[in-house]
Design a protein around this motif. Sequence first.
Motif, mmCIF file in Angstrom:
data_model
loop_
_atom_site.group_PDB
_atom_site.id
_atom_site.type_symbol
_atom_site.label_atom_id
_atom_site.label_comp_id
_atom_site.label_asym_id
_atom_site.label_seq_id
_atom_site.Cartn_x
_atom_site.Cartn_y
_atom_site.Cartn_z
ATOM 1 N N ALA A 16 58.269 -10.064 19.087
ATOM 2 C CA ALA A 16 57.230 -9.100 19.476
ATOM 3 C C ALA A 16 56.218 -8.924 18.344
ATOM 4 O O ALA A 16 55.011 -8.867 18.577
ATOM 5 C CB ALA A 16 57.852 -7.764 19.859
ATOM 6 N N ASN A 17 56.707 -8.852 17.128
ATOM 7 C CA ASN A 17 55.821 -8.692 15.974
ATOM 8 C C ASN A 17 54.898 -9.901 15.817
ATOM 9 O O ASN A 17 53.690 -9.756 15.610
ATOM 10 C CB ASN A 17 56.665 -8.479 14.710
ATOM 11 N N ILE A 20 52.274 -9.913 18.676
ATOM 12 C CA ILE A 20 51.180 -8.960 18.437
ATOM 13 C C ILE A 20 50.140 -9.592 17.507
ATOM 14 O O ILE A 20 48.935 -9.505 17.753
ATOM 15 C CB ILE A 20 51.711 -7.634 17.856
ATOM 16 N N GLN A 24 46.261 -10.377 18.529
ATOM 17 C CA GLN A 24 45.153 -9.746 17.812
ATOM 18 C C GLN A 24 44.239 -10.773 17.136
ATOM 19 O O GLN A 24 43.028 -10.589 17.107
ATOM 20 C CB GLN A 24 45.682 -8.755 16.777
ATOM 21 N N LEU A 31 48.269 -16.291 22.945
ATOM 22 C CA LEU A 31 49.537 -15.583 23.104
ATOM 23 C C LEU A 31 50.431 -16.297 24.108
ATOM 24 O O LEU A 31 51.623 -16.496 23.863
ATOM 25 C CB LEU A 31 49.303 -14.135 23.544
ATOM 26 N N TYR A 105 48.285 -5.949 27.158
ATOM 27 C CA TYR A 105 49.319 -6.755 26.514
ATOM 28 C C TYR A 105 49.651 -6.231 25.120
ATOM 29 O O TYR A 105 50.800 -6.239 24.702
ATOM 30 C CB TYR A 105 48.897 -8.218 26.461
ATOM 31 N N ARG A 106 48.644 -5.770 24.403
ATOM 32 C CA ARG A 106 48.888 -5.205 23.071
ATOM 33 C C ARG A 106 49.818 -3.998 23.173
ATOM 34 O O ARG A 106 50.781 -3.871 22.412
ATOM 35 C CB ARG A 106 47.569 -4.823 22.399
ATOM 36 N N GLN A 107 49.535 -3.131 24.130
ATOM 37 C CA GLN A 107 50.373 -1.947 24.321
ATOM 38 C C GLN A 107 51.799 -2.319 24.723
ATOM 39 O O GLN A 107 52.763 -1.749 24.220
ATOM 40 C CB GLN A 107 49.761 -1.016 25.374
ATOM 41 N N LEU A 109 53.417 -5.093 24.063
ATOM 42 C CA LEU A 109 54.113 -5.690 22.922
ATOM 43 C C LEU A 109 54.472 -4.644 21.871
ATOM 44 O O LEU A 109 55.546 -4.716 21.260
ATOM 45 C CB LEU A 109 53.263 -6.803 22.313
ATOM 46 N N ILE A 110 53.607 -3.674 21.660
ATOM 47 C CA ILE A 110 53.913 -2.599 20.711
ATOM 48 C C ILE A 110 55.115 -1.788 21.195
ATOM 49 O O ILE A 110 56.041 -1.511 20.425
ATOM 50 C CB ILE A 110 52.687 -1.686 20.493
#
Length: 121
Positions: A16-17, A20, A24, A31, A105-107, A109-110
């Motif tokens: 996940a890290n 992200i 980004q 991704l 997707y950012r949310q 993965l966070i």
Amino acid sequence: MEKVDKKRIQTVERLANKAIGVLQEQGVYALLLFLFSRGGDEREVAPVIRQALYAAIKELPDINERFKQTLSQQSDANDRLLVLQGYADHVLSDLDTLLLVQELYRQILIYTLYSAKAVGG
């Protein structure tokens, strides 16, 4: 309470890290390529993350129904090409949709990262 597989949780956190960072720095398409290319212990976790991303995009009203079906049925190498082509046709071709999907997707993965950390202790 069932026993937590620490190694698997660490793999989820690590993947996940990394995901992200790829999202980004390189964007949605990179991704997807990144998640399709995972090997080792990340090979088992990447499809789970991809399925979560697919499930989220299928809820967007402006996404083509045929593309949604492709996301539901992807499994082998040929389907990967259909998925990537679907993203190119239905997500990357429209800036508003692309930015929406990127933020969504950012949310996801966070929250995946935070959830893994919470479970892993």
